[in-house]
Design a protein around this motif. Structure first.
Motif, short mmCIF file in Angstrom:
data_model
loop_
_atom_site.label_atom_id
_atom_site.label_comp_id
_atom_site.label_asym_id
_atom_site.label_seq_id
_atom_site.Cartn_x
_atom_site.Cartn_y
_atom_site.Cartn_z
N SER A 41 -2.23 -0.65 5.63
CA SER A 41 -1.89 -2.06 5.52
C SER A 41 -3.09 -2.83 5.00
O SER A 41 -4.21 -2.66 5.46
N LEU A 42 -2.84 -3.65 3.97
CA LEU A 42 -3.92 -4.40 3.31
C LEU A 42 -3.64 -5.89 3.34
O LEU A 42 -2.49 -6.31 3.21
N ALA A 43 -4.71 -6.66 3.53
CA ALA A 43 -4.58 -8.12 3.44
C ALA A 43 -4.22 -8.50 2.02
O ALA A 43 -4.54 -7.78 1.07
N GLU A 44 -3.56 -9.62 1.86
CA GLU A 44 -3.10 -10.04 0.53
C GLU A 44 -4.24 -10.14 -0.46
O GLU A 44 -4.09 -9.79 -1.63
N ASP A 45 -5.42 -10.61 -0.02
CA ASP A 45 -6.54 -10.80 -0.95
C ASP A 45 -7.15 -9.47 -1.39
O ASP A 45 -7.93 -9.43 -2.34
N LYS A 46 -6.79 -8.37 -0.71
CA LYS A 46 -7.30 -7.06 -1.10
C LYS A 46 -6.34 -6.32 -2.03
O LYS A 46 -6.73 -5.35 -2.69
N LYS A 47 -5.11 -6.78 -2.10
CA LYS A 47 -4.12 -6.11 -2.94
C LYS A 47 -4.46 -6.23 -4.43
O LYS A 47 -4.08 -5.37 -5.22
N TYR A 48 -5.16 -7.31 -4.80
CA TYR A 48 -5.59 -7.47 -6.19
C TYR A 48 -6.47 -6.28 -6.59
O TYR A 48 -6.30 -5.70 -7.66
N ILE A 49 -7.42 -5.94 -5.72
CA ILE A 49 -8.33 -4.83 -6.03
C ILE A 49 -7.57 -3.51 -5.96
O ILE A 49 -7.73 -2.64 -6.81
N ASP A 50 -6.76 -3.35 -4.92
CA ASP A 50 -6.06 -2.09 -4.73
C ASP A 50 -5.13 -1.77 -5.89
O ASP A 50 -5.06 -0.62 -6.34
N ARG A 51 -4.43 -2.78 -6.40
CA ARG A 51 -3.51 -2.55 -7.51
C ARG A 51 -4.26 -2.00 -8.72
O ARG A 51 -3.81 -1.06 -9.38
N ARG A 52 -5.42 -2.55 -8.99
CA ARG A 52 -6.21 -2.11 -10.14
C ARG A 52 -6.85 -0.74 -9.89
O ARG A 52 -6.93 0.08 -10.80
N PHE A 53 -7.26 -0.51 -8.65
CA PHE A 53 -7.85 0.79 -8.34
C PHE A 53 -6.80 1.90 -8.47
O PHE A 53 -7.09 2.99 -9.02
N VAL A 54 -5.60 1.65 -7.98
CA VAL A 54 -4.52 2.64 -8.08
C VAL A 54 -4.27 2.98 -9.55
O VAL A 54 -4.17 4.14 -9.94
N ASN A 55 -4.20 1.95 -10.39
CA ASN A 55 -3.97 2.17 -11.82
C ASN A 55 -5.11 2.96 -12.46
O ASN A 55 -4.89 3.98 -13.13
N ASP A 56 -6.34 2.51 -12.23
CA ASP A 56 -7.49 3.10 -12.93
C ASP A 56 -7.79 4.51 -12.45
O ASP A 56 -8.08 5.41 -13.26
N SER A 57 -7.73 4.72 -11.15
CA SER A 57 -8.00 6.06 -10.61
C SER A 57 -6.86 7.02 -10.94
O SER A 57 -7.07 8.24 -11.02
N TYR A 58 -5.65 6.47 -11.14
CA TYR A 58 -4.52 7.31 -11.52
C TYR A 58 -4.77 7.94 -12.88
O TYR A 58 -4.55 9.13 -13.09
N TRP A 59 -5.25 7.14 -13.83
CA TRP A 59 -5.62 7.68 -15.14
C TRP A 59 -6.76 8.69 -15.00
O TRP A 59 -6.78 9.72 -15.67
N LEU A 60 -7.72 8.38 -14.15
CA LEU A 60 -8.90 9.23 -14.00
C LEU A 60 -8.54 10.60 -13.44
O LEU A 60 -9.02 11.63 -13.94
N LEU A 61 -7.68 10.63 -12.42
CA LEU A 61 -7.43 11.87 -11.68
C LEU A 61 -5.94 12.21 -11.63
O LEU A 61 -5.46 12.77 -10.63
N PHE A 62 -5.21 11.90 -12.68
CA PHE A 62 -3.78 12.16 -12.67
C PHE A 62 -3.43 13.61 -12.33
O PHE A 62 -2.47 13.85 -11.57
N PRO A 63 -4.12 14.63 -12.85
CA PRO A 63 -3.76 16.01 -12.49
C PRO A 63 -3.75 16.25 -10.98
O PRO A 63 -2.97 17.06 -10.48
N TYR A 64 -4.61 15.54 -10.25
CA TYR A 64 -4.65 15.69 -8.80
C TYR A 64 -3.46 15.00 -8.14
O TYR A 64 -3.00 15.40 -7.07
N GLN A 65 -2.96 13.93 -8.78
CA GLN A 65 -1.80 13.24 -8.24
C GLN A 65 -0.58 14.15 -8.18
O GLN A 65 0.33 13.92 -7.38
N LEU A 66 -0.57 15.16 -9.00
CA LEU A 66 0.54 16.11 -8.96
C LEU A 66 0.59 16.85 -7.62
O LEU A 66 1.64 17.33 -7.21
#
Length: 224
Positions: free
Chosen positions: A97-122
């Motif tokens: 659970s994240l505070a609303e003001d942290k979701k801005y960072i989390d949304r971008r981190f999910v996107n950027d790290s997804y590109w970085l480590l997509f093979p691991y997401q499998l």
């Protein structure tokens, strides 16, 4: 003496290449691994648990104009994540659970790290995986193995999105096509300029077919 040092360095490089080739062959032939696991393993998934920190810069360029640049520091032990963007640094600890003001960072981190480590997401995610088939890759037009990775229609920041991934006999992704859940957007891009960070393999460049779009990683460092 210089010739001896050069010979030693050359021998070490050959040994390293041979070991890497042998490892790839073992992964490819392992009957206990499913295809998505082979892709993750080919990219060094087994090394991830020994990592304590990852640093990287996520960059997006469109028509030679830098549209986004985000610098990340991810402590994988504590899950503390820091973002530096436009000379401003923000941090949060990733949890359910994240505070609303942290979701801005989390949304971008999910996107950027997804590109970085997509093979691991499998391995990490709950995506639905299709059967593997042979298909012509959209950019190179070479025949490769292709599998579709689909996400549930609920949950996450981009529910219902899917990816067609194209990979070679070494189980390294070479291209993919992102498809939005509403069917209005399809974005093919390359997976290239792989770099090896002590066993963790990362595609540092992704391009559109005409080269007008580039998503790339710089300043990557991984610490154990």
């Amino acid at each position: 003496m210089r010739k001896l040092i050069t010979l030693i360095m050359l021998s070490l490089a050959i040994i390293s290449c041979n070991q890497e080739k042998k490892k790839k062959e073992e992964v490819a032939k392992d009957p206990n691994l499913e295809v998505h696991e082979k892709i993750a393993m080919a990219n060094g998934f087994e090394k991830f648990d020994s990592i304590s920190q990852i640093k990287f810069t996520f960059n997006v360029k469109v028509n030679d104009s830098l549209r986004a640049q985000r610098r990340w520091v991810w402590n994988t032990t504590t899950d503390k994540i820091s973002l530096t963007e436009k000379d401003s640094t923000m941090s949060y600890t990733k949890k359910d659970s994240l505070a609303e003001d942290k979701k801005y960072i989390d949304r971008r981190f999910v996107n950027d790290s997804y590109w970085l480590l997509f093979p691991y997401q499998l391995k990490w995610s709950d995506a639905k995986l299709s059967e593997v088939k042979k298909a012509k890759a959209p950019i190179s037009e070479k025949e490769m193995s292709m599998m579709t990775v689909s996400y549930p229609s609920e949950g996450g920041y981009t529910p219902g999105d899917s990816y067609d991934i194209y990979f070679d006999d070494d189980y390294m992704i070479r291209e993919w096509v992102y498809k939005s859940s509403d069917g209005k957007r399809e974005s093919p891009s390359t997976w290239e300029d792989y770099k090896d960070f002590d066993g963790i393999k990362i595609a540092t460049m992704h391009k559109s077919k005409d080269g007008s779009f580039e998503l790339y990683f710089s300043d990557v460092s991984i610490e154990e």
